[in-house]
Design a protein around this motif. Structure first.
Motif, PDB file in Angstrom:
ATOM      1  N   ALA A   1       0.676  -1.150  -0.263  1.00  0.00           N
ATOM      2  CA  ALA A   1      -0.387  -0.557  -0.049  1.00  0.00           C
ATOM      3  C   ALA A   1       1.012   1.025   0.306  1.00  0.00           C
ATOM      4  N   ASP A   2       1.869   1.217   0.805  1.00  0.00           N
ATOM      5  CA  ASP A   2       2.837   2.025   0.623  1.00  0.00           C
ATOM      6  C   ASP A   2       3.489   2.584  -0.577  1.00  0.00           C
ATOM      7  N   MET A   3       3.313   1.509  -1.350  1.00  0.00           N
ATOM      8  CA  MET A   3       4.030   1.379  -2.489  1.00  0.00           C
ATOM      9  C   MET A   3       3.941   1.897  -3.530  1.00  0.00           C
ATOM     10  N   LEU A   4       2.140   1.569  -3.174  1.00  0.00           N
ATOM     11  CA  LEU A   4       1.471   2.269  -4.266  1.00  0.00           C
ATOM     12  C   LEU A   4       1.096   3.977  -4.047  1.00  0.00           C
ATOM     13  N   VAL A   5       1.223   4.172  -3.030  1.00  0.00           N
ATOM     14  CA  VAL A   5       1.234   5.628  -2.493  1.00  0.00           C
ATOM     15  C   VAL A   5       2.048   6.666  -3.450  1.00  0.00           C
ATOM     16  N   SER A   6       3.450   5.814  -2.862  1.00  0.00           N
ATOM     17  CA  SER A   6       4.766   6.638  -3.578  1.00  0.00           C
ATOM     18  C   SER A   6       4.929   6.632  -5.236  1.00  0.00           C
ATOM     19  N   VAL A   7       4.208   5.349  -5.556  1.00  0.00           N
ATOM     20  CA  VAL A   7       4.359   5.456  -7.480  1.00  0.00           C
ATOM     21  C   VAL A   7       3.382   6.201  -7.749  1.00  0.00           C
ATOM     22  N   GLU A   8       2.517   6.594  -7.074  1.00  0.00           N
ATOM     23  CA  GLU A   8       0.959   7.267  -7.259  1.00  0.00           C
ATOM     24  C   GLU A   8       1.896   9.253  -7.533  1.00  0.00           C
ATOM     25  N   HIS A   9       2.246   9.274  -6.015  1.00  0.00           N
ATOM     26  CA  HIS A   9       2.785  10.469  -6.349  1.00  0.00           C
ATOM     27  C   HIS A   9       4.079  10.490  -7.151  1.00  0.00           C
ATOM     28  N   ALA A  10       4.718  10.537  -7.298  1.00  0.00           N
ATOM     29  CA  ALA A  10       5.267   9.946  -8.703  1.00  0.00           C
ATOM     30  C   ALA A  10       5.079  10.207  -9.843  1.00  0.00           C
ATOM     31  N   LYS A  11       4.064   9.776 -10.182  1.00  0.00           N
ATOM     32  CA  LYS A  11       3.312   9.945 -11.354  1.00  0.00           C
ATOM     33  C   LYS A  11       3.324  11.090 -11.649  1.00  0.00           C
ATOM     34  N   SER A  12       2.438  11.677 -10.260  1.00  0.00           N
ATOM     35  CA  SER A  12       2.112  13.273 -10.734  1.00  0.00           C
ATOM     36  C   SER A  12       3.124  14.457 -10.691  1.00  0.00           C
ATOM     37  N   THR A  13       4.091  13.906 -10.120  1.00  0.00           N
ATOM     38  CA  THR A  13       5.641  15.131 -10.436  1.00  0.00           C
ATOM     39  C   THR A  13       5.718  14.984 -11.473  1.00  0.00           C
ATOM     40  N   ALA A  14       5.449  13.629 -12.437  1.00  0.00           N
ATOM     41  CA  ALA A  14       6.871  13.328 -13.305  1.00  0.00           C
ATOM     42  C   ALA A  14       5.772  14.734 -14.716  1.00  0.00           C
TER      43      ALA A  14
END
Lengths: 378, 399
Positions: free
Chosen positions: A285-298
């Motif tokens: 779940a934590d990995m999902l959150v950080s991947v989604e955040h990464a997508k938003s910035t990229a």
């Protein structure tokens, strides 16, 4: 601070189609087996694959139409870059299409653009940029090599380290100090006095070479644009390269997430799928959150590259957030896969190596945060 | 083509109603009167049917309404005042209530004449809400309620409460719950303040002692209370996780203010501040992306991560702000005078915000439960084995 620019995140229909055809092509033609074969060669690319990519239009996307390109924007290119990151695409795409092409677009004389950009757009050219000379190279301040003037000619002496695909590129765009500041030079690979030495890399899918310039003699036409004007060009290229790597990182991190989730669903221990244990589930779940955040910035960065002020914030933001997300996703994937994840046979280590090496390129996470702090006035 | 015409018609209808609302607006007007007019014109929730505060058009037009009202300087803060009603109650009543119930409750909720609260948690039912034991027994056309609820925000000023209770202890826990709307002024309702670590009592304990609720205040079927509760919780979590803010606002603003006020220059602290700023901005962009995708009808996983990410990050940032204050961070301006706020207090001193943020990963679904939800519903991982799932509720061990 001025209002933050708002971008539209959803892909257009055309971009969505580009994403689908790119993914399909990469799944068909760039399987992990292909990646591993190329990884073991010294050149690290496949000529037929390179040409096919160009035929699909990847190389020409962000090159202006008047120079043989398709005249789209970085947003379209970003779709391809994310998919390439997912597939660990091997070859000098970043160094040619993102770095050299943009250096020429931004800094070149019209005649140089006419001469060089169509070749990139059509997939005939492989290029790179030779910028840094030591392990901490990240900004124009780190460029020390000088070019001496001899009549009309320029003489280059020095060593450029960590040049992406520097032993493969047909043309090297290199940076040197000249009487009026920083300048870029176009150096054909077969120029006398230039020696390229391939060096083994942590991420073997992205090759590097060290280039030695020993009295390399160049004519005035080798100067890209005007003497002493390269500083802002290099700054911008570095930011575009950082954004490009952020997109690659997002694609790779998403692969890690999907791979870990599938393992959590199918691997049984203690009579249960291990993904039913909160120790695993919460990590995912934590990995999902950080991947989604990464997508938003990229995605944000890819859509604002033409806003030079905002790029000062968005590029280091994306590079730092995506680097951390990818590294964590790849490391956690190895942990979740257990012993299997540590084997040469499983593909996860290829992603871990990408994650670590892309996080270091053009300045690591702390360097990116220094850039960000500067842009924010902190 | 017909879609385009329908869309143009809908937009014209909405803008016409907004013009009508704003042409009758006068800054000296009582806000409640304005909100009443807004409701009667169908501009409270445009997607609801006519006569219930809506116009029966796509919810996307609501953003036009909000923008125009804000631009005109007319009042928009009813949602903030009556967050639990407008933010959660309205969605539940419209999804599960009858026309009669919608008529009764929606308008005074929207105007803030009637405040709402949510009576979910109990001393023995926190994360495991379905284990709740406050009970209702039928008595003719009425139900008699006994039991205790806890962590009830604004119960001391609420007129109505959303109340799931156990109506059948002989079936497994999820199946024996029924959902009522309770009149908080009814005999037998006792609301007591519950002081929290900040010294404020935003929350209450609510005791029910033979409280009578008419059957027409029941929402949906007998035994359907779990489903209704889930609608409420989903609305709550989306509401917490989808608040869209300008760059650099919220708790990071306190941190940056402290960085400047205390004239810090330490590179390690700068790196940590910048890291938190970057994480907060990544969250902000994710909320923005999720809101856009939701409006475009292509919601993805980005829409479910906000509550969890916000809770953990807000805790980290508020703690860092106090760290930047040095000895000043050891003080508590104003002291801990126990008091009972009458509306949501969003901010205070950095020290108070640090303390208040400790609840972020507990309220509205703990971060542990949120991780289970992300793991199971978004990523598709299997659930934990549940020992109580098929047992009659009364046989489940508790304590």
């Amino acid at each position: 601070m001025a209002d933050t620019p708002r971008v539209t995140f959803a892909l257009t229909e055309e971009q969505e189609m580009l994403r689908q055809t790119t993914r399909q092509f990469l799944e068909d033609r760039v399987s992990p087996t292909v990646v591993r074969e190329l990884m073991e060669t010294e050149t690290g690319f496949d000529a037929a694959l390179w040409q096919s990519g160009a035929e699909l239009g990847w190389h020409s996307l962000a090159i202006p139409e008047e120079y043989g390109g398709a005249g789209y924007t970085f947003a379209e290119l970003s779709v391809v870059l994310e998919e390439m990151g997912r597939a660990l695409f091997p070859g000098p795409f970043l160094s040619t299409v993102v770095m050299a092409a943009n250096a020429i677009v931004l800094g070149g004389r019209d005649s140089q653009k006419k001469e060089l950009l169509p070749g990139i757009a059509m997939g005939e050219s492989m290029m790179t940029m030779a910028l840094f000379e030591g392990p901490q190279g990240a900004t124009t301040d780190d460029i020390r090599m000088t070019a001496a003037q001899d009549g009309e000619a320029w003489i280059l002496d020095g060593v450029k380290k960590n040049v992406l695909f520097g032993h493969v590129a047909g043309t090297i765009v290199t940076a040197a100090r000249t009487p009026n500041g920083l300048s870029l030079f176009l150096v054909p690979a077969d120029t006398g006095g230039l020696n390229a030495e391939h060096v083994p890399t942590l991420d073997a899918t992205r090759k590097q070479a060290n280039l030695t310039f020993s009295g390399v003699r160049l004519g005035p036409e080798a100067l890209l644009g005007n003497e002493g004007t390269a500083g802002p060009v290099i700054d911008r290229v570095l930011r575009l390269a950082s954004v490009a790597l952020s997109l690659e990182q997002v694609g790779g991190a998403q692969w890690c997430l999907e791979t870990s989730v599938e393992h959590g669903q199918t691997r049984f221990q203690f009579g249960r799928a291990i993904g039913s244990f909160q120790a695993i589930k919460h990590r995912l779940a934590d990995m999902l959150v950080s991947v989604e955040h990464a997508k938003s910035t990229a995605y944000h960065a890819a859509r604002i590259v033409d806003d030079t002020d905002e790029l000062l914030v968005a590029a280091p933001l994306a590079k730092s957030v995506c680097s951390e997300a990818y590294l964590r996703a790849a490391s956690d994937t190895i942990q979740i896969l257990g012993g299997t994840g540590f084997t040469w046979e499983h593909d996860t280590h290829l992603y871990l190596k990408r994650a670590k090496s892309t996080s270091l390129m053009f300045g690591g996470v702390r360097h990116q945060r220094r850039l960000l702090a500067e842009a924010l006035g902190l | 083509m017909t879609d385009t015409i329908a869309a143009e018609k809908a937009e014209a209808l909405v803008t016409g109603k907004i013009d009508e609302l704003l042409s009758g607006y006068d800054p000296s007007m009582d806000p409640q009167e304005f909100w009443g007019r807004q409701y009667d014109l169908g501009l409270a929730w445009v997607q609801y049917p006519e006569g219930f505060g809506g116009l029966g058009v796509s919810p996307k037009y609501q953003s036009i309404v909000q923008r125009r009202i804000e631009a005109a300087g007319a009042p928009t803060w009813n949602r903030q005042i009556n967050l639990l009603g407008i933010g959660m109650g309205a969605g539940v009543i419209s999804a599960h209530g009858t026309a009669e119930q919608m008529r009764k409750w929606l308008r005074p909720m929207f105007t803030t004449e009637d405040m709402w609260c949510q009576l979910f948690s109990e001393p023995g039912a926190g994360s495991d809400l379905a284990n709740l034991s406050a009970k209702a027994v039928r008595d003719g056309d009425e139900w008699i309620v006994n039991g205790q609820k806890v962590w009830t925000t604004l119960a001391h000023i609420a007129k109505w409460g959303m109340l799931p209770v156990r109506t059948d202890p002989d079936v497994p826990k999820h199946k024996g719950i029924t959902y009522f709307i309770v009149d908080m002024e009814a005999d037998g309702v006792d609301v007591r303040p519950l002081y929290q670590i900040t010294g404020e009592a935003e929350f209450n304990e609510v005791f029910f002692d033979d409280v009578r609720i008419p059957d027409e205040y029941r929402l949906d079927d007998v035994g359907a209370g779990w489903r209704v509760s889930m609608t409420t919780l989903m609305n709550e979590r989306v509401a917490i996780g989808s608040r869209s803010l300008p760059r650099g606002s919220g708790s990071i603003k306190d941190a940056i203010r402290a960085w400047r006020e205390y004239e810090h220059d330490d590179p390690a602290l700068r790196d940590e501040l910048t890291r938190l700023w970057a994480e907060w901005e990544a969250l902000r962009l994710t909320v923005e992306r999720a809101n856009q995708m939701r409006k475009a009808g292509i919601p993805g996983p980005e829409g479910s991560t906000g509550k969890l990410a916000w809770a953990d990050l807000n805790k980290a940032i508020t703690a860092f702000s106090v760290e930047l204050m040095g000895w000043d961070g050891t003080l508590y301006p104003g002291g801990y005078e126990l008091h009972r706020p009458t509306e949501f207090e969003d901010s205070g001193s950095p020290q108070r915000n640090f303390l208040r943020a400790r609840a972020n990963s507990i309220e509205g679904g703990t971060s542990e439960i949120m991780r289970n939800i992300l793991g199971e519903r978004v990523l598709g991982l299997p659930g934990e084995p549940r020992v109580d799932k098929d047992l009659p509720w009364k046989e489940v061990p508790r304590g």
